[in-house]
Enzyme design. Sequence first.
Site, PDB file in Angstrom:
ATOM      1  N   CYS A 150       6.536  -9.307  -0.591  1.00 36.36           N
ATOM      2  CA  CYS A 150       5.463  -9.209  -1.587  1.00 36.36           C
ATOM      3  C   CYS A 150       4.132  -9.528  -0.925  1.00 36.36           C
ATOM      4  O   CYS A 150       4.064 -10.389  -0.061  1.00 36.36           O
ATOM      5  CB  CYS A 150       5.661 -10.240  -2.691  1.00 36.36           C
ATOM      6  SG  CYS A 150       6.999  -9.860  -3.799  1.00 36.36           S
ATOM      7  N   GLU A 184       8.357  -3.764   1.723  1.00 38.17           N
ATOM      8  CA  GLU A 184       9.455  -3.522   0.789  1.00 38.17           C
ATOM      9  C   GLU A 184       9.013  -2.564  -0.311  1.00 38.17           C
ATOM     10  O   GLU A 184       7.885  -2.627  -0.775  1.00 38.17           O
ATOM     11  CB  GLU A 184       9.876  -4.870   0.184  1.00 38.17           C
ATOM     12  CG  GLU A 184      11.159  -4.840  -0.592  1.00 38.17           C
ATOM     13  CD  GLU A 184      11.480  -6.213  -1.188  1.00 38.17           C
ATOM     14  OE1 GLU A 184      11.643  -7.177  -0.422  1.00 38.17           O
ATOM     15  OE2 GLU A 184      11.543  -6.296  -2.431  1.00 38.17           O
TER      16      GLU A 184
HETATM   17  N1  ACO Z   1      -9.336   1.026  -5.945  1.00 32.56           N
HETATM   18  C1  ACO Z   1      -9.462   1.881  -4.902  1.00 32.56           C
HETATM   19  N2  ACO Z   1      -9.181   1.529  -3.626  1.00 32.56           N
HETATM   20  C2  ACO Z   1      -8.753   0.279  -3.413  1.00 32.56           C
HETATM   21  C3  ACO Z   1      -8.602  -0.661  -4.456  1.00 32.56           C
HETATM   22  C4  ACO Z   1      -8.926  -0.233  -5.764  1.00 32.56           C
HETATM   23  N3  ACO Z   1      -8.820  -1.080  -6.808  1.00 32.56           N
HETATM   24  N4  ACO Z   1      -8.170  -1.822  -3.940  1.00 32.56           N
HETATM   25  C5  ACO Z   1      -8.050  -1.618  -2.613  1.00 32.56           C
HETATM   26  N5  ACO Z   1      -8.392  -0.351  -2.312  1.00 32.56           N
HETATM   27  C6  ACO Z   1      -8.416   0.246  -0.965  1.00 32.56           C
HETATM   28  C7  ACO Z   1      -9.722  -0.126  -0.329  1.00 32.56           C
HETATM   29  O1  ACO Z   1     -10.705   0.847  -0.568  1.00 32.56           O
HETATM   30  C8  ACO Z   1      -9.365  -0.256   1.118  1.00 32.56           C
HETATM   31  O2  ACO Z   1      -9.405   1.001   1.747  1.00 32.56           O
HETATM   32  P1  ACO Z   1     -10.621   1.384   2.741  1.00 32.56           P
HETATM   33  O3  ACO Z   1     -10.596   0.364   3.861  1.00 32.56           O
HETATM   34  O4  ACO Z   1     -10.212   2.742   3.201  1.00 32.56           O
HETATM   35  O5  ACO Z   1     -11.855   1.325   1.942  1.00 32.56           O
HETATM   36  C9  ACO Z   1      -7.906  -0.677   1.108  1.00 32.56           C
HETATM   37  O6  ACO Z   1      -7.397  -0.319  -0.165  1.00 32.56           O
HETATM   38  C10 ACO Z   1      -7.736  -2.148   1.363  1.00 32.56           C
HETATM   39  O7  ACO Z   1      -8.686  -2.853   0.626  1.00 32.56           O
HETATM   40  P2  ACO Z   1      -8.754  -4.427   0.644  1.00 32.56           P
HETATM   41  O8  ACO Z   1     -10.074  -4.855   0.106  1.00 32.56           O
HETATM   42  O9  ACO Z   1      -8.374  -4.938   1.990  1.00 32.56           O
HETATM   43  O10 ACO Z   1      -7.588  -4.767  -0.402  1.00 32.56           O
HETATM   44  P3  ACO Z   1      -7.460  -6.047  -1.346  1.00 32.56           P
HETATM   45  O11 ACO Z   1      -7.979  -7.251  -0.676  1.00 32.56           O
HETATM   46  O12 ACO Z   1      -7.999  -5.741  -2.675  1.00 32.56           O
HETATM   47  O13 ACO Z   1      -5.871  -6.210  -1.425  1.00 32.56           O
HETATM   48  C11 ACO Z   1      -3.833  -5.689  -2.586  1.00 32.56           C
HETATM   49  C12 ACO Z   1      -5.005  -5.147  -1.730  1.00 32.56           C
HETATM   50  C13 ACO Z   1      -3.139  -6.813  -1.838  1.00 32.56           C
HETATM   51  C14 ACO Z   1      -2.837  -4.572  -2.835  1.00 32.56           C
HETATM   52  C15 ACO Z   1      -4.447  -6.207  -3.918  1.00 32.56           C
HETATM   53  O14 ACO Z   1      -4.999  -5.134  -4.613  1.00 32.56           O
HETATM   54  C16 ACO Z   1      -3.454  -6.916  -4.812  1.00 32.56           C
HETATM   55  O15 ACO Z   1      -3.126  -8.076  -4.586  1.00 32.56           O
HETATM   56  N6  ACO Z   1      -2.985  -6.235  -5.882  1.00 32.56           N
HETATM   57  C17 ACO Z   1      -2.075  -6.815  -6.856  1.00 32.56           C
HETATM   58  C18 ACO Z   1      -0.697  -7.067  -6.271  1.00 32.56           C
HETATM   59  C19 ACO Z   1      -0.111  -5.823  -5.630  1.00 32.56           C
HETATM   60  O16 ACO Z   1      -0.119  -4.749  -6.200  1.00 32.56           O
HETATM   61  N7  ACO Z   1       0.438  -6.008  -4.412  1.00 32.56           N
HETATM   62  C20 ACO Z   1       1.110  -4.942  -3.663  1.00 32.56           C
HETATM   63  C21 ACO Z   1       2.497  -4.756  -4.220  1.00 32.56           C
HETATM   64  S1  ACO Z   1       3.539  -3.857  -3.132  1.00 32.56           S
HETATM   65  C22 ACO Z   1       4.295  -5.054  -2.167  1.00 32.56           C
HETATM   66  O17 ACO Z   1       4.182  -6.196  -2.493  1.00 32.56           O
HETATM   67  C23 ACO Z   1       5.074  -4.668  -0.938  1.00 32.56           C
END
Ligand code: ACO
Length: 290
Positions: A150, A184
């Site tokens: 996760c 995962e």
């Molecule tokens: N809308 C569009 N693009 C997005 C968004 C969004 N809301 N959030 C992130 N991105 C894109 C960014 O544009 C970036 O791409 P780029 O570098 O090409 O511009 C890329 O994703 C990474 O962005 P970060 O700022 O590093 O991502 P963030 O710090 O927001 O973390 C995460 C991403 C961990 C998925 C976060 O959104 C989160 O915690 N979400 C809720 C929990 C979740 O869904 N976790 C993943 C589940 S799957 C698993 O656990 C294996």
Amino acid sequence: GHSEDSLTRIRNIEMIELGRHRIQPWYFSPYPQQLTVLPCIYICEFCLKCVSSQTCLKRHMSKCLLKHPPGNEIYRSHPLSFFEIDGRKNKAYAQNLCLLAKLFLDHKTLYYDTDPFLFYVLAERDERGFHIVGYFSKEKESADEYNVACILVLPPYQKMGYGRLLIEFSYELSKIERKTGSPEKPLSDLGLLSYRSFWSQTIIEKLISFKEESLQLGEEKQISVNDLSEITSIRKEDVISTLQHLNLYKYYRGQHVIVITDELKDAYRRMLSKCRTRIDPSKLRWTPKD
Ligand code: ACO
Ligand code: ZN
């Protein structure tokens, strides 16, 4: 993991207070029943214990000795640090972290049994302590060679590049283990966006530097999917899907080839314009346990 139960259950916590943040949860998380009737629950930002009022939190904070996540600090690049926490040795912390994370993860099973997992917590340091930004968990032993179970960035810190940093860190660990890894499944929408972006950037970078090298040497060398996978620790299937996504993977004269086009150079320029915080592998103090 997949939990039918959590998919059908609705959000049960109205609000959390964590350090200086008030955060509205997204999904159900199995906090004790008596906490679900409150307008807000209060979480110690260091040990992640959850209490029912500000008064209780104050009392707790006067006794709580932690100023950082438990476990070992395995990376420090001021102001950011990573802590490695063993789900067996720090069970209470690990369980509290899972409860907190479930508020923002829709499709994951909650692991009450945290023993088989390690937790990598990213924290930001100031004069008051190390404040949790996000984390990922990882099975100590993964049959499917997953390197992340996760992953979460807490909402106040999202979309600032911390997700990328966590993902990059997970692959640095895999490199040290001399393994390839993958997150995962299933991935959430945000998870897929973030992984796609990281994979693309990493592969583009490798292809560009490969191209430059072979130009300098004045010879046409070949780079394969296997090479890319080995250098980056990104699993082969993910390398291929990324190349396809970038439109760099073509079927030519009976075989698949990676083509380096102007599209790639444009993507590279866009990427460079983002200038994000990166992991410095020389600051990582870690060896895999066996
Ligand atoms: N809308 C569009 N693009 C997005 C968004 C969004 N809301 N959030 C992130 N991105 C894109 C960014 O544009 C970036 O791409 P780029 O570098 O090409 O511009 C890329 O994703 C990474 O962005 P970060 O700022 O590093 O991502 P963030 O710090 O927001 O973390 C995460 C991403 C961990 C998925 C976060 O959104 C989160 O915690 N979400 C809720 C929990 C979740 O869904 N976790 C993943 C589940 S799957 C698993 O656990 C294996
Ligand atoms: Zn505490």
